[in-house]
Design an enzyme around this catalytic site. Structure first.
Site, PDB file in Angstrom:
ATOM      1  N   LYS A 204     -19.758 -20.653  -9.798  1.00 28.48           N
ATOM      2  CA  LYS A 204     -18.983 -20.447 -11.022  1.00 28.48           C
ATOM      3  C   LYS A 204     -17.550 -20.051 -10.674  1.00 28.48           C
ATOM      4  O   LYS A 204     -16.598 -20.468 -11.342  1.00 28.48           O
ATOM      5  CB  LYS A 204     -19.625 -19.351 -11.878  1.00 28.48           C
ATOM      6  CG  LYS A 204     -20.970 -19.704 -12.466  1.00 28.48           C
ATOM      7  CD  LYS A 204     -20.871 -20.656 -13.632  1.00 28.48           C
ATOM      8  CE  LYS A 204     -20.259 -20.005 -14.833  1.00 28.48           C
ATOM      9  NZ  LYS A 204     -20.604 -20.685 -16.092  1.00 28.48           N
TER      10      LYS A 204
ATOM     11  N   GLU B  85     -24.086 -14.515 -16.859  1.00 21.45           N
ATOM     12  CA  GLU B  85     -24.680 -15.775 -16.398  1.00 21.45           C
ATOM     13  C   GLU B  85     -26.129 -15.563 -15.966  1.00 21.45           C
ATOM     14  O   GLU B  85     -26.459 -14.559 -15.323  1.00 21.45           O
ATOM     15  CB  GLU B  85     -23.872 -16.299 -15.209  1.00 21.45           C
ATOM     16  CG  GLU B  85     -24.229 -17.678 -14.765  1.00 21.45           C
ATOM     17  CD  GLU B  85     -23.618 -18.761 -15.642  1.00 21.45           C
ATOM     18  OE1 GLU B  85     -24.061 -19.909 -15.546  1.00 21.45           O
ATOM     19  OE2 GLU B  85     -22.680 -18.444 -16.406  1.00 21.45           O
TER      20      GLU B  85
ATOM     21  N   ASN C 252     -32.719 -29.721 -16.450  1.00 18.34           N
ATOM     22  CA  ASN C 252     -32.163 -30.129 -15.162  1.00 18.34           C
ATOM     23  C   ASN C 252     -33.061 -29.705 -14.014  1.00 18.34           C
ATOM     24  O   ASN C 252     -33.649 -28.627 -14.064  1.00 18.34           O
ATOM     25  CB  ASN C 252     -30.764 -29.506 -14.971  1.00 18.34           C
ATOM     26  CG  ASN C 252     -29.662 -30.504 -15.225  1.00 18.34           C
ATOM     27  OD1 ASN C 252     -29.769 -31.665 -14.893  1.00 18.34           O
ATOM     28  ND2 ASN C 252     -28.579 -30.034 -15.821  1.00 18.34           N
TER      29      ASN C 252
ATOM     30  N   TYR D 246       0.855  -1.188   0.000  1.00 23.10           N
ATOM     31  CA  TYR D 246       0.000   0.000   0.000  1.00 23.10           C
ATOM     32  C   TYR D 246       0.889   1.235   0.000  1.00 23.10           C
ATOM     33  O   TYR D 246       1.934   1.237  -0.649  1.00 23.10           O
ATOM     34  CB  TYR D 246      -0.975  -0.069   1.189  1.00 23.10           C
ATOM     35  CG  TYR D 246      -2.187   0.808   0.994  1.00 23.10           C
ATOM     36  CD1 TYR D 246      -2.973   0.709  -0.157  1.00 23.10           C
ATOM     37  CD2 TYR D 246      -2.550   1.741   1.954  1.00 23.10           C
ATOM     38  CE1 TYR D 246      -4.074   1.522  -0.343  1.00 23.10           C
ATOM     39  CE2 TYR D 246      -3.664   2.555   1.792  1.00 23.10           C
ATOM     40  CZ  TYR D 246      -4.417   2.438   0.633  1.00 23.10           C
ATOM     41  OH  TYR D 246      -5.510   3.250   0.454  1.00 23.10           O
TER      42      TYR D 246
ATOM     43  N   ASN E  41     -21.404 -27.610 -18.795  1.00 23.77           N
ATOM     44  CA  ASN E  41     -20.745 -26.364 -19.182  1.00 23.77           C
ATOM     45  C   ASN E  41     -19.343 -26.210 -18.606  1.00 23.77           C
ATOM     46  O   ASN E  41     -18.536 -25.431 -19.133  1.00 23.77           O
ATOM     47  CB  ASN E  41     -21.591 -25.162 -18.747  1.00 23.77           C
ATOM     48  CG  ASN E  41     -22.811 -24.968 -19.611  1.00 23.77           C
ATOM     49  OD1 ASN E  41     -23.224 -25.869 -20.339  1.00 23.77           O
ATOM     50  ND2 ASN E  41     -23.403 -23.787 -19.556  1.00 23.77           N
TER      51      ASN E  41
ATOM     52  N   ALA F 219     -36.406 -22.394 -27.167  1.00 20.56           N
ATOM     53  CA  ALA F 219     -35.875 -21.367 -28.068  1.00 20.56           C
ATOM     54  C   ALA F 219     -35.362 -20.173 -27.281  1.00 20.56           C
ATOM     55  O   ALA F 219     -35.463 -19.028 -27.721  1.00 20.56           O
ATOM     56  CB  ALA F 219     -36.959 -20.932 -29.060  1.00 20.56           C
ATOM     57  N   GLY F 220     -34.821 -20.458 -26.109  1.00 22.43           N
ATOM     58  CA  GLY F 220     -34.203 -19.411 -25.307  1.00 22.43           C
ATOM     59  C   GLY F 220     -32.758 -19.210 -25.695  1.00 22.43           C
ATOM     60  O   GLY F 220     -32.326 -19.571 -26.797  1.00 22.43           O
ATOM     61  N   ALA F 221     -31.984 -18.658 -24.776  1.00 22.78           N
ATOM     62  CA  ALA F 221     -30.590 -18.328 -25.062  1.00 22.78           C
ATOM     63  C   ALA F 221     -29.791 -19.550 -25.500  1.00 22.78           C
ATOM     64  O   ALA F 221     -29.085 -19.529 -26.504  1.00 22.78           O
ATOM     65  CB  ALA F 221     -29.950 -17.691 -23.828  1.00 22.78           C
ATOM     66  N   ALA F 222     -29.910 -20.643 -24.735  1.00 23.58           N
ATOM     67  CA  ALA F 222     -29.137 -21.848 -25.055  1.00 23.58           C
ATOM     68  C   ALA F 222     -29.613 -22.482 -26.354  1.00 23.58           C
ATOM     69  O   ALA F 222     -28.804 -22.941 -27.164  1.00 23.58           O
ATOM     70  CB  ALA F 222     -29.232 -22.845 -23.904  1.00 23.58           C
TER      71      ALA F 222
ATOM     72  N   ASP G 244     -24.684 -19.121 -20.579  1.00 24.71           N
ATOM     73  CA  ASP G 244     -25.956 -19.818 -20.813  1.00 24.71           C
ATOM     74  C   ASP G 244     -26.193 -20.046 -22.301  1.00 24.71           C
ATOM     75  O   ASP G 244     -26.773 -21.051 -22.701  1.00 24.71           O
ATOM     76  CB  ASP G 244     -27.121 -19.017 -20.234  1.00 24.71           C
ATOM     77  CG  ASP G 244     -26.955 -18.777 -18.755  1.00 24.71           C
ATOM     78  OD1 ASP G 244     -26.912 -19.746 -17.998  1.00 24.71           O
ATOM     79  OD2 ASP G 244     -26.841 -17.612 -18.348  1.00 24.71           O
TER      80      ASP G 244
END
Length: 428
Positions: free
Chosen positions: A93, A135, A286, A38, A318, A194-197, A161
């Site tokens: 994560k 995420e 899941n 410092y 993932n 039909a989402g993000a994934a 995702d």
């Protein structure tokens, strides 16, 4: 209280609450070390960085630090539970980044559903981090947030995702097609979700060689077909099919592949029976898949099946993607994670699954042996070779595409460095 809940809550609560902590990487035990850590010593790197911003990678943790950012609007399969409730996942994560790629993480939970505010906050944080992992942000806002930030920022921005499942599933579909002797271009593929994934995986399948004309995508309202008006987005419109099928059951008749990124138990045995010979079923919901593994395998003895679960063969996890993708991208200081880098990751995983499995991996899975085939189409997360294969492939792709600020010249030395870096995690 069920057993899993009891164990999971105790795991998160016992000792220090949560799963992560900050540990100094330099000693600070004496007055002299304090003066270096410092004031007054810290002023010296401040002035160096002010004169040359690139020196931040030399004097700070920026080059090995990823922000894991969420607003909690699409948590794991639990939906919108809010920013605060997403924190256990984001800390998780952080553990995976550190355990599998030795990358440090700060998790940041943003209490906003406004894409513009999220974009503004992440952009302002760019000086702190070497990369950003978005995420559990719901669709369609996640597309705008990620694409805008990629254009605005000079560090890798990656919405896991979208791309995590897509990268691992693409490795799996390439290997499944090879095992079955089917051509990717000829596969008839049905998506449920039909989402993000779902959107990202469909795009990667097309990039891998599957014909867009052979993809039928379903959402909660049924088949996404040309001319449909209800519930459409620009992303869905891209996959509007020229088909007379209007339901999932109708779409699955004669299909080679089912790609489920949706909800549990939406596929019946009759739907499975209607598929083509040697079907491929990726049931990714899941914790409960679109059709139970036991039911699916009892219904069709000729199928290749993958799920998101670790207790069944062919887990599409993932964790096989994001730690190693960021490792490779950050080690060459790539300004982004490109489509080519994602495909390089998929191909590396597909190739590694064909390699003989070392005894150390067998030991991690109770002595069980795995070999390339219907029950082993992607590597196992606890295979220590994954970082060497995947991070190197991603880094090479970044160099080949001119995205790397510091291209690697000696790839064998880089592989050795990765092995040495990860030795403490694999050997205890």
């Amino acid at each position: 209280m069920d057993e899993l809940k009891t164990k999971a809550l105790a795991y998160h609560m016992n000792g220090k609450p949560g799963k992560i902590e900050v540990i100094p990487s330099k000693p600070c035990r004496t007055a002299d070390e304090l003066s270096l850590a410092y004031t007054p010593g810290v002023a010296k790197p401040v002035l160096e960085i002010a004169a040359n911003p690139e020196d931040a990678y030399k004097y700070t943790a920026k080059g090995n630090l990823v922000a894991v950012i969420s607003n909690g609007t699409a948590i794991l399969g639990l939906g919108d539970r809010g920013a605060l409730a997403s924190k256990p996942v984001m800390e998780g994560k952080g553990i995976l980044f550190k355990r599998f790629a030795d990358i440090d993480v700060f998790d940041l939970e943003l209490d906003s559903k406004d894409p513009k505010k999220i974009i503004e906050v992440v952009k302002m944080l760019e000086p702190t981090f070497g990369g950003v992992n978005l995420e559990d942000i719901k669709s369609p806002e996640c597309f705008e947030i990620e694409q805008t930030l990629i254009k605005m920022c000079d560090i890798p921005i990656f919405h896991d995702d979208q791309h995590g499942t897509a990268i691992i599933a693409t490795a799996g579909i390439m290997n499944a097609a090879e095992i079955l002797g089917k051509k990717l271009a000829a596969l008839k593929v049905v998506f449920n979700g039909a989402g993000a994934a779902g959107i990202s995986t469909a795009k990667m399948f097309v990039a891998a060689g599957i014909s867009r004309a052979n993809i039928v995508m379903c959402d909660t309202k049924g088949v996404i077909y040309k001319g449909r008006k209800e519930g459409m987005t620009p992303e869905k419109l891209e996959f509007a099919a020229d088909t007379k099928a209007r339901s999932l059951a109708e779409a699955m008749a004669g299909a080679d592949v089912f790609m489920g990124l949706s909800v549990a138990d939406c596929v019946t045995p009759d739907m499975l029976k209607s598929m083509a010979k040697d079907p491929v079923v990726f049931a990714m919901s899941n914790p409960n898949p679109e059709i139970a593994y036991e039911l699916a395998t009892a219904t069709r003895g000729d199928l290749i099946m993958a799920t998101g679960r670790s207790d069944y063969p062919n887990q599409i996890n993932n964790v096989l993607g994001f730690p190693f993708i960021f490792r490779g991208a950050m080690d060459v200081r790539s300004s982004k994670i490109s489509e080519g880098m994602k495909m390089a990751a998929s191909k590396a995983l597909a190739a590694l699954a064909k390699e003989p499995m070392p005894d150390s991996v067998k030991a991690a899975y109770g002595g069980k042996s795995f070999s390339f085939g219907r029950d082993y189409i992607v590597p196992k997360p606890f295979d220590p070779r994954v970082i060497e294969w995947e991070a190197v492939a991603v880094a090479k792709a970044a160099c080949d595409e001119g995205l790397a600020k510091y291209p690697i010249k000696d790839w064998e030395a880089y592989k050795k460095q990765l092995r040495q870096r990860m030795k403490k995690y694999w050997e205890g």
